[in-house]
Design a protein around this motif. Structure first.
Motif, PDB file in Angstrom:
ATOM      1  N   VAL A 109       0.836  -1.206   0.000  1.00 54.21           N
ATOM      2  CA  VAL A 109       0.000   0.000   0.000  1.00 54.21           C
ATOM      3  C   VAL A 109       0.866   1.250   0.000  1.00 54.21           C
ATOM      4  O   VAL A 109       0.582   2.222  -0.716  1.00 54.21           O
ATOM      5  CB  VAL A 109      -0.958   0.000   1.207  1.00 54.21           C
ATOM      6  CG1 VAL A 109      -1.696   1.329   1.320  1.00 54.21           C
ATOM      7  CG2 VAL A 109      -1.962  -1.144   1.092  1.00 54.21           C
ATOM      8  N   LEU A 110       1.946   1.243   0.773  1.00 53.95           N
ATOM      9  CA  LEU A 110       2.847   2.393   0.792  1.00 53.95           C
ATOM     10  C   LEU A 110       3.488   2.620  -0.575  1.00 53.95           C
ATOM     11  O   LEU A 110       3.682   3.761  -0.999  1.00 53.95           O
ATOM     12  CB  LEU A 110       3.931   2.190   1.854  1.00 53.95           C
ATOM     13  CG  LEU A 110       3.452   2.224   3.311  1.00 53.95           C
ATOM     14  CD1 LEU A 110       4.575   1.811   4.254  1.00 53.95           C
ATOM     15  CD2 LEU A 110       2.927   3.606   3.672  1.00 53.95           C
ATOM     16  N   ARG A 111       3.807   1.523  -1.283  1.00 55.58           N
ATOM     17  CA  ARG A 111       4.371   1.660  -2.624  1.00 55.58           C
ATOM     18  C   ARG A 111       3.331   2.223  -3.598  1.00 55.58           C
ATOM     19  O   ARG A 111       3.652   3.054  -4.451  1.00 55.58           O
ATOM     20  CB  ARG A 111       4.900   0.315  -3.129  1.00 55.58           C
ATOM     21  CG  ARG A 111       5.710   0.450  -4.417  1.00 55.58           C
ATOM     22  CD  ARG A 111       6.483  -0.790  -4.772  1.00 55.58           C
ATOM     23  NE  ARG A 111       5.621  -1.876  -5.172  1.00 55.58           N
ATOM     24  CZ  ARG A 111       5.455  -3.003  -4.496  1.00 55.58           C
ATOM     25  NH1 ARG A 111       6.108  -3.190  -3.355  1.00 55.58           N
ATOM     26  NH2 ARG A 111       4.667  -3.956  -4.925  1.00 55.58           N
ATOM     27  N   LEU A 112       2.069   1.774  -3.466  1.00 53.00           N
ATOM     28  CA  LEU A 112       1.006   2.335  -4.299  1.00 53.00           C
ATOM     29  C   LEU A 112       0.907   3.847  -4.090  1.00 53.00           C
ATOM     30  O   LEU A 112       0.764   4.609  -5.048  1.00 53.00           O
ATOM     31  CB  LEU A 112      -0.338   1.687  -3.940  1.00 53.00           C
ATOM     32  CG  LEU A 112      -0.661   0.319  -4.522  1.00 53.00           C
ATOM     33  CD1 LEU A 112      -1.965  -0.199  -3.922  1.00 53.00           C
ATOM     34  CD2 LEU A 112      -0.765   0.388  -6.037  1.00 53.00           C
ATOM     35  N   LEU A 113       0.981   4.257  -2.830  1.00 48.48           N
ATOM     36  CA  LEU A 113       0.878   5.670  -2.493  1.00 48.48           C
ATOM     37  C   LEU A 113       2.060   6.448  -3.055  1.00 48.48           C
ATOM     38  O   LEU A 113       1.900   7.549  -3.610  1.00 48.48           O
ATOM     39  CB  LEU A 113       0.796   5.822  -0.975  1.00 48.48           C
ATOM     40  CG  LEU A 113       0.587   7.214  -0.416  1.00 48.48           C
ATOM     41  CD1 LEU A 113      -0.724   7.804  -0.911  1.00 48.48           C
ATOM     42  CD2 LEU A 113       0.609   7.180   1.108  1.00 48.48           C
ATOM     43  N   ARG A 114       3.258   5.876  -2.940  1.00 46.12           N
ATOM     44  CA  ARG A 114       4.476   6.561  -3.401  1.00 46.12           C
ATOM     45  C   ARG A 114       4.497   6.697  -4.923  1.00 46.12           C
ATOM     46  O   ARG A 114       4.959   7.706  -5.461  1.00 46.12           O
ATOM     47  CB  ARG A 114       5.705   5.787  -2.917  1.00 46.12           C
ATOM     48  CG  ARG A 114       7.030   6.492  -3.191  1.00 46.12           C
ATOM     49  CD  ARG A 114       8.187   5.740  -2.592  1.00 46.12           C
ATOM     50  NE  ARG A 114       8.389   4.450  -3.210  1.00 46.12           N
ATOM     51  CZ  ARG A 114       8.240   3.272  -2.580  1.00 46.12           C
ATOM     52  NH1 ARG A 114       7.885   3.240  -1.324  1.00 46.12           N
ATOM     53  NH2 ARG A 114       8.435   2.137  -3.208  1.00 46.12           N
ATOM     54  N   GLU A 115       3.980   5.688  -5.632  1.00 42.77           N
ATOM     55  CA  GLU A 115       4.059   5.677  -7.092  1.00 42.77           C
ATOM     56  C   GLU A 115       2.825   6.271  -7.758  1.00 42.77           C
ATOM     57  O   GLU A 115       2.763   6.322  -8.992  1.00 42.77           O
ATOM     58  CB  GLU A 115       4.278   4.236  -7.578  1.00 42.77           C
ATOM     59  CG  GLU A 115       5.604   3.635  -7.113  1.00 42.77           C
ATOM     60  CD  GLU A 115       5.761   2.182  -7.506  1.00 42.77           C
ATOM     61  OE1 GLU A 115       4.778   1.605  -8.027  1.00 42.77           O
ATOM     62  OE2 GLU A 115       6.851   1.626  -7.278  1.00 42.77           O
ATOM     63  N   HIS A 116       1.849   6.707  -6.975  1.00 42.35           N
ATOM     64  CA  HIS A 116       0.614   7.239  -7.560  1.00 42.35           C
ATOM     65  C   HIS A 116       0.896   8.530  -8.328  1.00 42.35           C
ATOM     66  O   HIS A 116       1.489   9.463  -7.794  1.00 42.35           O
ATOM     67  CB  HIS A 116      -0.406   7.501  -6.447  1.00 42.35           C
ATOM     68  CG  HIS A 116      -1.709   8.020  -6.956  1.00 42.35           C
ATOM     69  ND1 HIS A 116      -2.170   9.282  -6.674  1.00 42.35           N
ATOM     70  CD2 HIS A 116      -2.645   7.435  -7.741  1.00 42.35           C
ATOM     71  CE1 HIS A 116      -3.337   9.459  -7.249  1.00 42.35           C
ATOM     72  NE2 HIS A 116      -3.651   8.366  -7.903  1.00 42.35           N
ATOM     73  N   ASP A 117       0.469   8.556  -9.606  1.00 43.75           N
ATOM     74  CA  ASP A 117       0.724   9.736 -10.443  1.00 43.75           C
ATOM     75  C   ASP A 117      -0.536  10.535 -10.734  1.00 43.75           C
ATOM     76  O   ASP A 117      -0.482  11.529 -11.471  1.00 43.75           O
ATOM     77  CB  ASP A 117       1.390   9.311 -11.753  1.00 43.75           C
ATOM     78  CG  ASP A 117       0.529   8.342 -12.563  1.00 43.75           C
ATOM     79  OD1 ASP A 117      -0.614   8.036 -12.137  1.00 43.75           O
ATOM     80  OD2 ASP A 117       0.985   7.883 -13.637  1.00 43.75           O
ATOM     81  N   GLY A 118      -1.665  10.108 -10.174  1.00 49.91           N
ATOM     82  CA  GLY A 118      -2.898  10.854 -10.361  1.00 49.91           C
ATOM     83  C   GLY A 118      -3.685  10.499 -11.601  1.00 49.91           C
ATOM     84  O   GLY A 118      -4.778  11.025 -11.810  1.00 49.91           O
ATOM     85  N   SER A 119      -3.148   9.622 -12.455  1.00 46.96           N
ATOM     86  CA  SER A 119      -3.858   9.281 -13.694  1.00 46.96           C
ATOM     87  C   SER A 119      -5.134   8.489 -13.411  1.00 46.96           C
ATOM     88  O   SER A 119      -6.111   8.586 -14.163  1.00 46.96           O
ATOM     89  CB  SER A 119      -2.941   8.491 -14.629  1.00 46.96           C
ATOM     90  OG  SER A 119      -2.482   7.298 -13.996  1.00 46.96           O
ATOM     91  N   THR A 120      -5.131   7.690 -12.367  1.00 48.63           N
ATOM     92  CA  THR A 120      -6.326   6.952 -11.952  1.00 48.63           C
ATOM     93  C   THR A 120      -6.597   7.255 -10.480  1.00 48.63           C
ATOM     94  O   THR A 120      -5.671   7.516  -9.719  1.00 48.63           O
ATOM     95  CB  THR A 120      -6.142   5.433 -12.129  1.00 48.63           C
ATOM     96  OG1 THR A 120      -4.992   5.012 -11.376  1.00 48.63           O
ATOM     97  CG2 THR A 120      -5.951   5.065 -13.587  1.00 48.63           C
TER      98      THR A 120
END
Length: 203
Positions: A109-120
């Motif tokens: 989950v932390l990796r999802l948060l760190r890599e989130h670019d806002g496209s979805t």
């Protein structure tokens, strides 16, 4: 099952439409438990329409409620990435470590948060207990070990050393999450979030 479009139908209700109009404000809502997922999904959609591309953190009272809420939001927002940030199953005063599966899920989950670019859209759901528990800086910034078939990558010794540094246990035979074994040029490793162990042949 996808319930995409339900929030559009609910907007025909005057009270629901008024609630969505407050998406950009600090507001308190009173809603029945069954209406919460639809309201959260509607507010998220309205915020994205206004240009807000950031992730959304939803805090529920308990882990059971968090799991149920995540599933409901996922059915209402099929294009969104939803994940539950789990709580440790151990108490702070206990001299026990959380399970490897829990540690792995939190790291994912932390990796999802760190890599989130806002496209979805990204929706993270956590219980109060999970949100209050500390997060190690090492876990928050850890990068995954990537191995690709037929391409140059880390050698077996380097991978083994990295696994030990990340608290994997070296054993003779892998049976549980968080373990790895080396036999000759073969690496067996059981990632915390995987359903079964993985075998890698370095030849």
């Amino acid at each position: 099952m996808s319930l995409h479009g339900l929030s559009t139908l609910l907007q025909r209700s005057e009270s629901f439409a008024r609630a969505l109009d407050a998406a950009g404000l600090d507001t308190e809502f009173a809603a029945t438990e069954a209406m919460r997922p639809a309201l959260i999904a509607g507010l998220l959609k309205r915020r994205r329409e206004a240009g807000d591309r950031g992730p959304l953190l939803v805090i529920a009272a308990t882990s059971r409620e968090a799991d149920s809420l995540r599933a409901a939001i996922a059915s209402l927002l099929p294009d969104a990435v939803t994940a539950e940030f789990p709580a440790w199953e151990t108490l702070p005063h206990e001299r026990l470590s959380p399970s490897a599966e829990t540690v792995g899920r939190r790291a994912t989950v932390l990796r999802l948060l760190r890599e989130h670019d806002g496209s979805t859209p990204l929706v993270l759901v956590a219980s109060v207990r999970a949100a209050l528990q500390p997060v190690s800086p090492h876990a928050a910034n850890a990068t995954p070990i990537v191995l690709r078939a037929g391409q140059d990558s880390l050698g077996l010794e380097e991978v083994s050393r990295t696994l030990v540094e990340r608290a994997y246990t070296r054993v003779d035979m892998v049976t549980r999450r968080g373990e790895f074994a080396v036999r000759g040029g073969i690496l067996d490793v059981f990632p915390p979030t995987a359903e079964q162990a993985v075998r890698v042949d370095f030849f």
